[in-house]
Scaffold this active site. Sequence first.
Site, PDB file in Angstrom:
ATOM      1  N   THR A  23       9.567 -17.372  42.166  1.00  0.00           N
ATOM      2  CA  THR A  23       8.543 -18.302  41.703  1.00  0.00           C
ATOM      3  C   THR A  23       9.042 -19.737  41.800  1.00  0.00           C
ATOM      4  O   THR A  23      10.240 -20.000  41.760  1.00  0.00           O
ATOM      5  CB  THR A  23       8.152 -17.969  40.257  1.00  0.00           C
ATOM      6  OG1 THR A  23       9.341 -17.793  39.475  1.00  0.00           O
ATOM      7  CG2 THR A  23       7.319 -16.698  40.202  1.00  0.00           C
ATOM      8  N   MET A  71      10.621 -17.480  34.290  1.00  0.00           N
ATOM      9  CA  MET A  71      10.131 -16.736  35.461  1.00  0.00           C
ATOM     10  C   MET A  71      11.251 -16.479  36.452  1.00  0.00           C
ATOM     11  O   MET A  71      11.323 -15.410  37.073  1.00  0.00           O
ATOM     12  CB  MET A  71       8.986 -17.501  36.133  1.00  0.00           C
ATOM     13  CG  MET A  71       7.672 -17.455  35.382  1.00  0.00           C
ATOM     14  SD  MET A  71       6.272 -18.061  36.386  1.00  0.00           S
ATOM     15  CE  MET A  71       6.686 -19.803  36.557  1.00  0.00           C
ATOM     16  N   HIS A  72      12.145 -17.451  36.629  1.00  0.00           N
ATOM     17  CA  HIS A  72      13.276 -17.271  37.540  1.00  0.00           C
ATOM     18  C   HIS A  72      14.166 -16.121  37.099  1.00  0.00           C
ATOM     19  O   HIS A  72      14.701 -15.380  37.932  1.00  0.00           O
ATOM     20  CB  HIS A  72      14.091 -18.561  37.632  1.00  0.00           C
ATOM     21  CG  HIS A  72      13.541 -19.537  38.613  1.00  0.00           C
ATOM     22  ND1 HIS A  72      14.149 -20.736  38.911  1.00  0.00           N
ATOM     23  CD2 HIS A  72      12.426 -19.498  39.392  1.00  0.00           C
ATOM     24  CE1 HIS A  72      13.438 -21.386  39.818  1.00  0.00           C
ATOM     25  NE2 HIS A  72      12.394 -20.664  40.114  1.00  0.00           N
ATOM     26  N   ALA A  73      14.357 -15.976  35.788  1.00  0.00           N
ATOM     27  CA  ALA A  73      15.208 -14.893  35.285  1.00  0.00           C
ATOM     28  C   ALA A  73      14.667 -13.533  35.724  1.00  0.00           C
ATOM     29  O   ALA A  73      15.434 -12.588  35.938  1.00  0.00           O
ATOM     30  CB  ALA A  73      15.297 -14.971  33.760  1.00  0.00           C
TER      31      ALA A  73
END
Length: 250
Positions: free
Chosen positions: A138, A230-232
């Site tokens: 994302t 979101m990156h996690a």
Amino acid sequence: MSAEKAVDLQFVAPHVLQIRMQDRVSKNTFSEGITEGLMEAFAEVERQPDCKVVILTGYDNYFASGGTQEQLMNLSDGRGAFTDRALYSLPLQCPVPVISAMQGHGIGGGFVLGMFADLVVLGRENIYTTNFMRYGFTPGMGATFILPQKLGLALATEMMLSANNYRGEELQQRGIPFPVVPRDKVMAHALELAQTLAEKPRVSLVALKDHLSASLREALPATIAQEVAMHAVTFAQPEVKSKIATLFGA
């Protein structure tokens, strides 16, 4: 700063400082030279009482190209975050107005960096893309915040979901609210605009920018926190690491 550095800072007109990204080896990805150079350059702007306007630009066909492959691989391994150094918001935090003279391609975080400027000039022939989802992760760098603000929700959503390339001319046809000129005219257009701003008192420019950007600066941190969350999730997918390894630079 010397011409050999990845980022060059110099007055190009009375009261107008130009920050030029010129890391030819990395094609203006966010290399260590570009990252450190930009942070130093914007810090120097604050120490220049004679500066009223900043023009942020690149070299040849490159404005800025976003994260390096190594940086993206580190993120996919859970090492670090794009917030470790808030490169993306330097134009927003700068006390004087910043003009992005995007004379070359703006890719991923590089395009986002340009959108954080107060005023933007694009080149008709250049490619502009928010290509994060091409690799399956994302958008970050504040993209999900600043792109809807600057481009409108519909176009920003399309650009982020599709990760397609858009020529400046196409974005112009889509009604973006920025001047789009032949790429060899971008810098001249930006300089003319900068000189118009530089006629105004510095105190007034600083006060008005602070007022106009206050709501953006206040709202940004919440979106950044959401992007990191979101990156996690999205960077942890095995296919993302594979896409970064095989598609980067292709």
